[in-house]
Write a protein that holds these residues in place. Structure first.
Motif, PDB file in Angstrom:
ATOM      1  N   GLU A 130       0.572  -1.108  -0.058  1.00  0.00           N
ATOM      2  CA  GLU A 130       0.097   0.070  -0.084  1.00  0.00           C
ATOM      3  C   GLU A 130       0.875   1.284  -0.205  1.00  0.00           C
ATOM      4  O   GLU A 130       0.384   2.419  -0.333  1.00  0.00           O
TER       5      GLU A 130
ATOM      6  N   ASN B 146       8.342  -2.768   5.621  1.00  0.00           N
ATOM      7  CA  ASN B 146       7.930  -3.633   6.807  1.00  0.00           C
ATOM      8  C   ASN B 146       7.491  -4.951   6.581  1.00  0.00           C
ATOM      9  O   ASN B 146       7.484  -5.893   7.294  1.00  0.00           O
TER      10      ASN B 146
ATOM     11  N   LEU C  91      10.731  -6.518   6.534  1.00  0.00           N
ATOM     12  CA  LEU C  91      11.320  -6.609   7.786  1.00  0.00           C
ATOM     13  C   LEU C  91      10.570  -7.965   8.462  1.00  0.00           C
ATOM     14  O   LEU C  91      11.351  -9.053   8.995  1.00  0.00           O
TER      15      LEU C  91
ATOM     16  N   GLU D 127      12.711   4.428   7.903  1.00  0.00           N
ATOM     17  CA  GLU D 127      12.210   4.060   9.017  1.00  0.00           C
ATOM     18  C   GLU D 127      12.602   2.480   9.123  1.00  0.00           C
ATOM     19  O   GLU D 127      13.157   1.868  10.163  1.00  0.00           O
TER      20      GLU D 127
ATOM     21  N   TYR E 230      15.305   0.205  11.618  1.00  0.00           N
ATOM     22  CA  TYR E 230      14.650  -0.934  12.619  1.00  0.00           C
ATOM     23  C   TYR E 230      15.636  -2.349  12.174  1.00  0.00           C
ATOM     24  O   TYR E 230      15.911  -3.270  12.871  1.00  0.00           O
TER      25      TYR E 230
ATOM     26  N   VAL F  24      13.321 -13.483  19.592  1.00  0.00           N
ATOM     27  CA  VAL F  24      12.871 -12.287  19.392  1.00  0.00           C
ATOM     28  C   VAL F  24      13.819 -11.397  18.585  1.00  0.00           C
ATOM     29  O   VAL F  24      15.209 -11.637  18.756  1.00  0.00           O
ATOM     30  N   VAL F  25      13.199 -10.834  17.491  1.00  0.00           N
ATOM     31  CA  VAL F  25      13.848  -9.953  16.598  1.00  0.00           C
ATOM     32  C   VAL F  25      13.347  -8.606  16.893  1.00  0.00           C
ATOM     33  O   VAL F  25      12.396  -8.263  16.927  1.00  0.00           O
ATOM     34  N   ARG F  26      14.352  -7.894  17.624  1.00  0.00           N
ATOM     35  CA  ARG F  26      14.224  -6.737  17.979  1.00  0.00           C
ATOM     36  C   ARG F  26      15.146  -5.792  18.170  1.00  0.00           C
ATOM     37  O   ARG F  26      16.312  -6.095  17.966  1.00  0.00           O
ATOM     38  N   SER F  27      14.839  -4.363  18.161  1.00  0.00           N
ATOM     39  CA  SER F  27      15.927  -3.551  18.367  1.00  0.00           C
ATOM     40  C   SER F  27      15.758  -2.551  19.505  1.00  0.00           C
ATOM     41  O   SER F  27      16.524  -1.562  19.879  1.00  0.00           O
ATOM     42  N   LEU F  28      14.617  -3.043  20.405  1.00  0.00           N
ATOM     43  CA  LEU F  28      14.464  -2.179  21.662  1.00  0.00           C
ATOM     44  C   LEU F  28      15.361  -2.748  22.866  1.00  0.00           C
ATOM     45  O   LEU F  28      15.302  -3.801  22.924  1.00  0.00           O
TER      46      LEU F  28
ATOM     47  N   VAL G 168       4.186  -0.735  18.913  1.00  0.00           N
ATOM     48  CA  VAL G 168       4.894   0.532  19.973  1.00  0.00           C
ATOM     49  C   VAL G 168       3.947   0.829  20.889  1.00  0.00           C
ATOM     50  O   VAL G 168       2.689   1.130  20.624  1.00  0.00           O
TER      51      VAL G 168
ATOM     52  N   VAL H 146       4.632  -2.957  24.009  1.00  0.00           N
ATOM     53  CA  VAL H 146       5.962  -3.149  23.265  1.00  0.00           C
ATOM     54  C   VAL H 146       6.817  -4.367  23.783  1.00  0.00           C
ATOM     55  O   VAL H 146       7.423  -4.779  22.993  1.00  0.00           O
TER      56      VAL H 146
ATOM     57  N   GLU I 205       9.513  -7.391  16.469  1.00  0.00           N
ATOM     58  CA  GLU I 205       9.054  -5.828  17.096  1.00  0.00           C
ATOM     59  C   GLU I 205       8.902  -5.349  15.714  1.00  0.00           C
ATOM     60  O   GLU I 205       9.547  -5.633  14.499  1.00  0.00           O
ATOM     61  N   SER I 206       8.051  -4.343  15.729  1.00  0.00           N
ATOM     62  CA  SER I 206       7.661  -3.486  14.371  1.00  0.00           C
ATOM     63  C   SER I 206       7.694  -2.044  14.757  1.00  0.00           C
ATOM     64  O   SER I 206       7.566  -1.667  15.897  1.00  0.00           O
ATOM     65  N   PRO I 207       8.014  -1.174  13.772  1.00  0.00           N
ATOM     66  CA  PRO I 207       7.899   0.131  14.047  1.00  0.00           C
ATOM     67  C   PRO I 207       6.527   0.425  14.232  1.00  0.00           C
ATOM     68  O   PRO I 207       5.628  -0.180  14.121  1.00  0.00           O
ATOM     69  N   HIS I 208       6.208   1.610  14.771  1.00  0.00           N
ATOM     70  CA  HIS I 208       5.019   2.172  15.410  1.00  0.00           C
ATOM     71  C   HIS I 208       3.745   2.218  14.169  1.00  0.00           C
ATOM     72  O   HIS I 208       3.895   2.715  13.199  1.00  0.00           O
TER      73      HIS I 208
ATOM     74  N   ARG J  24       3.239  -0.312  12.133  1.00  0.00           N
ATOM     75  CA  ARG J  24       3.427  -1.290  11.055  1.00  0.00           C
ATOM     76  C   ARG J  24       3.340  -2.573  11.113  1.00  0.00           C
ATOM     77  O   ARG J  24       3.496  -3.506  10.330  1.00  0.00           O
TER      78      ARG J  24
ATOM     79  N   GLU K 231      -1.599   0.555   7.265  1.00  0.00           N
ATOM     80  CA  GLU K 231      -1.280  -1.009   7.376  1.00  0.00           C
ATOM     81  C   GLU K 231      -2.526  -1.785   7.692  1.00  0.00           C
ATOM     82  O   GLU K 231      -2.451  -2.864   7.078  1.00  0.00           O
TER      83      GLU K 231
END
Lengths: 78, 360, 260
Positions: free
Chosen positions: B64, B71, B74, B97, B101, B216-220, C58, C62, C74-77, C79, C112
């Motif tokens: 879209e 994403n 991702l 963005e 990530y 877990v796949v994360r950047s946080l 997010v 989270v 994890e996803s961006p806010h 997404r 999304e």
């Protein structure tokens, strides 16, 4: 014979939110103000095991899954 | 035809459009999933994938938006799938963005940017004005991603397989930075397709099947010490890439007085200028970075030692020239010739700029 | 739930296996914990844990990946539905869910979620609506009620300045790719039970590859709303449900393929 206790409460996870206290139809739950757990809250306690019917409503509203509920043995129901 | 069969056949010379050649090369490199959104001048990549990926029983989605596409990439890449995304400049801005990530959560993926003129909506003409965006960072945070810049369609084909290999070896997004000319031009190529071997992985999401701990796949990483440690790990990885993965090409550099530094389409123009100059006694050589990050800093210094000067030619107002100057550190005069907005410099303009450098 | 004997007492309810054995970061009385538990109970009952890949979002949730014994990305806010699309398309036999709040799903992530629904992706969106951005300090959300005071609508949400609450689940129910859209709540013990049955139907339809499924759960934010936990649940029951009526908004599998 040991006295039947229908609830185990994981007091270390309890945050004292009181949702279970308001939901309990038999009014047998209360915060134990004599205790502060590692999270810093007064945890919930069962005030009257004999009045608890193991209805599971406390467990249903608990956000922290602190309750394990046991069926009352038939012999115990007098 | 399977990828294996293709690599075993003697490469046949075929006329291919740049965008289609890159897309087909990705398919032959084992790309499992492609996500895109229409934008000129790279729509042919999306169109070819729309036709070819279902033929191969692989995943194609027209998203879209570019946000949706990156994403989806991702998510698919987090499972360990080989994933391609393509777009052009304004779309890459939206994808910034997701790139941040993916760099942060160390998800391998290949992104093609067929650059057009900017800023803003700009034009649909060829440009190299996204060098900073690709090399210095797209999204937020301390990270770099390998950037591969082909100068011909044949090279673009070869680099697609290399890009997947780099992405998976270092668990990082990789950018293939092309421009509108390279995307739209047709050239005869003997496509050297390659399907890189799959690595053993222990990080990707395949569900536990009750047999292992959840992944877990994360950047946080909310604890400052933990995030610092993660960044230290990333920087060590970037240093390793910088040490091992530098690529460049030179032409007639040994006896050159003037070295033109250019990549992609600008290097093609520089080559014609070099040939014309050489025929008139002007000794020009070419230094062409293939990896824009890691930039071939030490290699450029070594190649230009004792030369009279450097001319950097770009389809921009001067972006890569900053890295050239950082590398040269004032040892030589570094000149710049640039054109913007889809305008290409002519070989004679480049030659004239070289001539001025050696004029008494 | 498996019936078992421990020290001669018969267990009739215990913490689901699909939850990690740790305390959550959620505030006291936050409905996220209840929704997590319902999801985990269904994972146990439907034996989904080992086949599930969760997709985070997010906001307050989270850290959901800390609490479920499933793989998680994890996803961006906003997404998460796109990320889930990518996961599910290359892993078509997995169970894939997103867990999103109202800021994430109904504001920044509207494109999304709408297009994941339009494509009929075989994913389930678990949408926890508490009408506020909790994590960032209680700002106005797209779902904030008219007149509701938040830290970014200090005089109360005025539709002239800030528009109207977004009935996103009703909007998604219109899309033919949506197999199932429903709204429940965790405001009372009875509603908690009902919410679980809505989630169960959504999970079953994903397993049947029926298309996109979403369950909105009206929840609370005691801290953001400045209420005790019991008062916040009462507010959901008395006031929030008026703006967001409960029920099944669409069940296309039940209605048959003609309605699609």
């Amino acid at each position: 014979m040991t006295h039947f206790v229908p609830l185990d409460i994981a007091t270390d996870r309890c945050k004292g939110c009181e949702l279970c206290i308001g939901a309990c139809p038999h009014h047998v739950l209360a915060l134990d103000e004599s205790v502060v757990n590692a999270l810093g809250y007064h945890p919930v306690t069962l005030t009257d095991p004999d009045e608890c019917t193991s209805c599971v409503i406390c467990a249903r509203v608990c956000p922290d899954t602190v309750f394990t509920v046991y069926a009352r043995p038939k012999a115990d129901v007098s | 035809m399977s990828a294996m069969a293709t690599t075993q056949l003697a490469p046949k010379r075929v006329l291919m459009k740049g965008n289609e050649a890159m897309a087909e090369a990705a398919i032959q490199a084992g790309c499992d999933a492609y996500f895109g959104y229409p934008i000129t001048p790279q729509a042919e990549i999306l169109e070819l994938m729309a036709r070819r990926m279902p033929e191969e029983g692989r995943v194609f989605i027209q998203a879209e938006s570019e946000l949706g596409a990156i994403n989806m990439a991702l998510g698919a890449a987090a499972t360990g799938a080989r994933v391609l995304v393509s777009s052009s400049s304004p779309g890459i801005s939206l994808m910034a963005e997701g790139m941040s990530y993916m760099a942060g959560s160390e998800v391998p993926m290949v992104l093609i940017n067929v650059m057009r003129g900017g800023p803003g909506l700009g034009s649909i003409g060829p440009s190299q004005s996204d060098y900073f965006q690709a090399v210095k960072g797209h999204g937020h945070g301390d990270y770099k991603v390998p950037v591969l810049a082909p100068a011909s369609i044949a090279e673009a084909v070869a680099l697609m397989a290399d890009a997947f290999e780099l992405a998976e070896r270092y668990r990082t997004p990789v950018i293939v930075l092309a421009d509108g000319t390279l995307g739209q031009a047709m050239e005869p190529v003997s496509p050297a397709y390659r399907d890189p071997a799959r690595l053993q992985t222990d990080w990707n999401l395949t569900s536990t099947n009750g047999e292992r701990e959840p992944r877990v796949v994360r950047s946080l990483h909310l604890r400052p010490e933990e995030l610092q440690e993660h960044n230290t790990h990333l920087q060590a990885k970037f240093a390793q890439i910088a040490e091992r993965e530098v690529r460049f090409a030179t032409e007639r550099i040994e006896d050159a007085d003037i070295v033109i530094v250019a990549y992609g389409t600008a290097a093609r123009i520089a080559r014609t200028a070099m040939e014309r100059g050489r025929s008139k006694g002007l000794r020009i050589g070419i230094f062409r970075p293939i990896t824009l990050w890691p930039f071939p800093t030490a290699e450029l210094v070594a190649a230009t030692e004792g030369k009279r000067g450097i001319l950097t030619v770009e389809l921009s107002s001067g972006q890569m020239v900053e890295d050239v100057r950082l590398a040269i550190e004032g040892r030589l005069p570094v000149h710049f010739l640039g054109r913007q907005g889809g305008v290409l410099p002519s070989p004679n303009e480049v030659l004239e700029a070289c001539r001025k450098m050696v004029a008494p | 739930m498996t019936v078992q004997l421990t020290d001669n007492r018969r267990v009739i309810y215990r913490r689901p296996d699909a939850l990690q054995d740790k305390s959550t970061h959620y505030c006291p009385g936050c409905g996220h914990g209840i929704v997590h538990r319902l999801v985990a109970e269904l994972f146990d009952e439907m034996k989904l844990t080992g086949r599930t890949i969760g997709v985070g979002s997010v906001g307050c949730s989270v850290f959901a990946y800390e609490y479920f014994k499933t793989d998680f990305v994890e996803s961006p806010h906003g997404r998460a539905p796109a990320v889930a699309t990518g996961v599910r398309r290359v892993q078509p036999d997995k169970f894939v869910f997103t867990y999103q709040g109202d800021g994430d799903l109904a504001a920044i992530g509207t494109a999304e979620i709408v297009h994941a629904a339009a494509r009929g992706e075989n994913i389930t969106a678990i949408f926890v609506n508490n009408g506020i951005y909790g994590m960032t300090g209680g700002q106005m959300a797209p779902t904030t009620l008219l007149g509701q005071k938040t830290t970014s609508s200090p005089l109360g949400r005025d539709p002239v300045l800030a528009g109207y609450p977004v009935p996103i689940t009703e909007m998604l129910a219109l899309v033919p790719g949506t197999a199932y859209a429903a709204r429940g709540s965790v405001a009372t013990p009875q509603l908690v039970g009902r919410a679980k049955s809505l989630l169960k139907r959504a999970f079953e339809l994903q397993e049947a590859k029926a298309g996109f499924t979403i369950v909105e759960i009206l929840s609370n934010c005691p801290v953001g709303w400045g209420m005790t936990a019991p008062a916040s649940m009462e507010h959901v029951e008395k006031d929030v449900i008026g703006t967001y009526p409960l029920g099944v908004l669409v069940d296309r599998a039940k209605a048959g393929p003609e309605s699609k």
